[in-house]
Design a protein around this motif. Structure first.
Motif, short mmCIF file in Angstrom:
data_model
loop_
_atom_site.label_atom_id
_atom_site.label_comp_id
_atom_site.label_asym_id
_atom_site.label_seq_id
_atom_site.Cartn_x
_atom_site.Cartn_y
_atom_site.Cartn_z
N VAL A 154 -11.46 -71.39 -59.78
CA VAL A 154 -12.21 -71.39 -61.03
C VAL A 154 -13.68 -71.05 -60.74
O VAL A 154 -14.27 -71.64 -59.82
N VAL A 174 -10.03 -78.94 -66.74
CA VAL A 174 -10.31 -77.53 -67.00
C VAL A 174 -9.45 -77.08 -68.17
O VAL A 174 -8.25 -77.36 -68.20
N PHE A 176 -7.89 -73.92 -70.25
CA PHE A 176 -7.53 -72.52 -70.01
C PHE A 176 -7.14 -71.84 -71.32
O PHE A 176 -6.51 -72.45 -72.19
N PRO A 181 -9.73 -69.66 -67.13
CA PRO A 181 -10.46 -70.91 -67.33
C PRO A 181 -11.72 -70.65 -68.16
O PRO A 181 -12.50 -69.73 -67.85
N GLY A 184 -15.01 -76.40 -68.17
CA GLY A 184 -14.66 -77.45 -67.22
C GLY A 184 -15.48 -78.70 -67.46
O GLY A 184 -16.65 -78.61 -67.86
#
Length: 245
Positions: A154, A174, A176, A181, A184
């Motif tokens: 990531v 995280v 997605f 991604p 976070g």
């Protein structure tokens, strides 16, 4: 077992994405949602789809900082939410400050919206995954799914400024979009070891403080009794000292 878990997780993510895409694309569901009073008379499958549609959207008054909206083909992360009250008979409105997740704040990606409180906005079709930090290499964070042992790379900017507290074994969330991604989140607090402590400085009230350097290279202002080798707790959002671990 690891391979089976990995395949099952992949299939589950694909299935979830397919269901969400069907819900967002369905004009029939939008029509049903606009007639909530008649929900009790809908069939069971319509009820399930209506609930899924609600999960993929929010009223503007329900949006909060950290939400990611899908609007005009863009992913917009809400950085500030303000409810403005109307005057006299004028209705109030919701003011949102947003950042385009793909453009970023430093590339003209900042924007703002003013919406009616009951206006419905679409949420991005994101999947949240809890991952463990393995190590950071340059601008890439190497993570692992502790259930399937799948490893994921990531970009560090996904975590924003708190990303400097990404240390091995820290658990992060995280989100997605498919395999991409987009955001976070670190835990509110992490423990770090002090590797360098500068001389303490006396304050007017008789207390002392000192700047220390911790294992990730960050500089933190601490009470004077904190010394090299101590482990301290850090507020990841503000980057400040909380307590001695």
């Amino acid at each position: 077992v690891v391979t089976v878990n990995f395949v099952c997780n992949q299939m589950l993510r694909v299935a979830r994405s397919a269901v969400r895409a069907l819900v967002v694309a369905s004009q029939e569901i939008a029509a049903v949602a606009s007639c909530e009073a008649s929900t009790s008379g809908t069939s069971s499958w319509q009820g399930h789809l209506l609930q899924a549609w609600r999960n993929a959207s929010k009223k503007a008054s329900q949006v909060r900082a950290g939400d990611v909206l899908s609007r005009d083909g863009r992913l917009l992360k809400v950085t500030k939410f303000t409810a403005e009250h109307g005057r006299a008979r004028a209705a109030g409105f919701i003011s949102l400050e947003l950042v385009d997740m793909r453009a970023g704040p430093d590339a003209g990606g900042r924007t703002a919206l003013k919406l009616k409180p009951d206006e419905v906005v679409g949420l991005a079709d994101l999947e949240a995954r809890e991952l463990q930090v393995l190590y950071v290499e340059g601008s890439v964070v190497h993570l692992m799914d502790s259930a399937s042992f799948e490893q994921v790379e990531v970009p560090a900017p996904v975590f924003g400024p708190p990303g400097k507290w990404l240390l091995p074994d820290v658990m992060v969330e995280v989100k997605f979009l498919g395999e991409e991604p987009v955001t976070g989140l670190l835990p509110p607090k992490v423990s770090v070891k002090v590797v360098e402590a500068r001389p303490a400085v006396a304050r007017e009230d008789g207390s002392t403080n000192r700047h220390v350097v911790v294992e990730c290279g960050a500089n933190v202002l601490c009470p004077g009794h904190i010394d090299k080798g101590d482990v301290i707790v850090i507020n990841t959002a503000e980057g400040t000292y909380v307590s001695k671990a």
